[in-house]
Design a protein around this motif. Structure first.
Motif, short mmCIF file in Angstrom:
data_model
loop_
_atom_site.label_atom_id
_atom_site.label_comp_id
_atom_site.label_asym_id
_atom_site.label_seq_id
_atom_site.Cartn_x
_atom_site.Cartn_y
_atom_site.Cartn_z
N GLN A 1 -10.01 -9.34 24.41
CA GLN A 1 -9.02 -9.66 25.35
C GLN A 1 -9.63 -9.43 26.81
O GLN A 1 -9.10 -10.00 27.77
CB GLN A 1 -7.59 -9.06 25.11
N VAL A 2 -10.20 -8.02 27.04
CA VAL A 2 -10.40 -7.75 28.13
C VAL A 2 -12.00 -7.13 28.12
O VAL A 2 -12.18 -6.45 27.19
CB VAL A 2 -9.58 -6.80 28.72
N ARG A 3 -12.84 -7.59 29.04
CA ARG A 3 -14.17 -7.01 29.30
C ARG A 3 -14.58 -6.61 30.72
O ARG A 3 -14.33 -7.36 31.43
CB ARG A 3 -15.35 -8.09 28.72
N THR A 4 -15.13 -5.38 30.88
CA THR A 4 -15.30 -5.15 32.02
C THR A 4 -16.39 -4.18 32.15
O THR A 4 -16.39 -3.37 31.13
CB THR A 4 -13.99 -4.75 33.02
N SER A 5 -17.22 -3.84 33.07
CA SER A 5 -18.18 -2.99 33.48
C SER A 5 -17.57 -2.05 34.54
O SER A 5 -16.78 -2.34 35.30
CB SER A 5 -19.47 -3.61 33.73
N GLY A 6 -18.24 -0.84 34.62
CA GLY A 6 -18.01 0.09 35.71
C GLY A 6 -17.42 1.28 34.94
O GLY A 6 -17.00 1.63 34.07
N TYR A 7 -17.73 2.38 35.87
CA TYR A 7 -17.62 3.85 35.56
C TYR A 7 -16.04 3.96 35.77
O TYR A 7 -15.34 3.42 36.18
CB TYR A 7 -18.18 5.02 36.47
N GLY A 8 -15.51 4.90 34.44
CA GLY A 8 -14.03 5.01 34.39
C GLY A 8 -13.47 5.90 33.16
O GLY A 8 -14.42 6.39 32.57
N ALA A 9 -12.31 5.87 32.97
CA ALA A 9 -11.83 6.72 31.96
C ALA A 9 -10.67 5.91 31.32
O ALA A 9 -9.71 5.22 32.14
CB ALA A 9 -11.35 8.06 32.56
N LEU A 10 -10.33 6.21 29.90
CA LEU A 10 -8.95 5.58 29.54
C LEU A 10 -8.16 6.53 29.40
O LEU A 10 -8.28 7.71 28.65
CB LEU A 10 -9.59 5.02 27.94
N ALA A 11 -6.80 6.49 29.82
CA ALA A 11 -5.89 7.42 29.46
C ALA A 11 -4.86 6.79 28.62
O ALA A 11 -4.42 5.40 28.87
CB ALA A 11 -5.19 7.44 30.95
N VAL A 12 -4.66 7.44 27.47
CA VAL A 12 -3.70 7.03 26.39
C VAL A 12 -2.36 7.96 26.23
O VAL A 12 -2.75 8.99 26.25
CB VAL A 12 -4.40 6.76 24.97
N THR A 13 -1.28 7.54 26.39
CA THR A 13 -0.26 8.15 26.18
C THR A 13 0.60 7.61 24.96
O THR A 13 1.03 6.60 24.70
CB THR A 13 0.93 7.95 27.03
N LEU A 14 0.69 8.73 23.89
CA LEU A 14 1.44 8.33 22.73
C LEU A 14 3.11 8.99 22.64
O LEU A 14 3.42 9.83 23.41
CB LEU A 14 0.69 9.21 21.36
N ALA A 15 3.85 7.83 22.19
CA ALA A 15 5.21 8.15 22.14
C ALA A 15 5.65 7.82 20.70
O ALA A 15 5.07 7.45 19.82
CB ALA A 15 5.87 7.46 23.22
N THR A 16 6.74 8.25 20.56
CA THR A 16 7.65 8.01 19.15
C THR A 16 7.46 6.26 19.18
O THR A 16 8.19 5.39 19.81
CB THR A 16 8.98 8.49 19.08
N GLY A 17 6.67 5.97 18.15
CA GLY A 17 6.79 4.18 18.02
C GLY A 17 6.00 3.66 18.61
O GLY A 17 6.05 2.43 18.72
N GLY A 18 5.26 4.12 19.81
CA GLY A 18 4.45 3.39 20.38
C GLY A 18 3.37 4.07 21.26
O GLY A 18 3.27 5.34 21.13
N TYR A 19 2.80 3.38 22.14
CA TYR A 19 1.67 3.93 23.15
C TYR A 19 1.46 3.00 24.16
O TYR A 19 1.98 2.01 24.31
CB TYR A 19 0.33 4.16 22.38
N THR A 20 0.80 3.54 25.24
CA THR A 20 0.62 2.84 26.59
C THR A 20 -1.09 3.43 26.75
O THR A 20 -1.33 4.26 26.27
CB THR A 20 1.42 3.04 27.62
N TRP A 21 -1.80 2.49 27.39
CA TRP A 21 -2.94 2.71 27.76
C TRP A 21 -3.16 2.27 29.13
O TRP A 21 -2.66 1.37 29.95
CB TRP A 21 -3.90 2.08 27.11
N ARG A 22 -4.21 3.18 29.93
CA ARG A 22 -4.58 2.59 31.27
C ARG A 22 -6.16 2.93 31.59
O ARG A 22 -6.53 3.99 31.24
CB ARG A 22 -3.90 3.48 32.39
N TYR A 23 -6.99 1.77 31.83
CA TYR A 23 -8.24 2.01 32.14
C TYR A 23 -8.53 2.17 33.52
O TYR A 23 -8.32 1.23 34.41
CB TYR A 23 -9.06 0.78 31.57
N LEU A 24 -8.92 3.56 34.12
CA LEU A 24 -8.90 3.62 35.51
C LEU A 24 -10.20 3.78 35.87
O LEU A 24 -11.19 4.64 35.29
CB LEU A 24 -8.31 5.03 35.77
N GLN A 25 -10.70 3.09 36.78
CA GLN A 25 -12.12 2.87 37.28
C GLN A 25 -12.22 4.12 38.48
O GLN A 25 -11.43 4.62 39.06
CB GLN A 25 -12.40 1.67 37.78
#
Length: 86
Positions: free
Chosen positions: A48-72
């Motif tokens: 679905q998404v492809r990109t290059s570049g230095y960065g980090a993935l932030a994942v937040t877990l919650a009851t029944g779900g999760y969110t993600w942010r790829y920060l460059q």
């Protein structure tokens, strides 16, 4: 090579599955010394998404779900979203 790639839900054979019926995969190889391009290779089914570049993935877990942010580096959000756990 150091890339970020996010896939839709995939089944056990690595093929796209109905939403909520598979496993999401996120590849984050965005640190290190050198970067390169994806080249001429076409994305595999489910990509679905492809990109290059230095960065980090932030994942937040919650009851029944999760969110993600790829920060460059520099703070730009290159990808983000949320989904439910199943």
């Amino acid at each position: 090579f150091h890339h970020y790639e996010r896939f839709a839900d995939l089944n056990a054979s690595g093929q796209p599955a109905a939403s909520g019926a598979g496993t999401r995969e996120i590849i984050v190889g965005t640190g290190g010394e050198n970067q390169g391009a994806f080249g001429n290779a076409s994305p595999i089914p489910g990509s679905q998404v492809r990109t290059s570049g230095y960065g980090a993935l932030a994942v937040t877990l919650a009851t029944g779900g999760y969110t993600w942010r790829y920060l460059q580096v520099g703070g730009a959000t290159a990808d983000s979203g949320s989904d439910t756990c199943h």
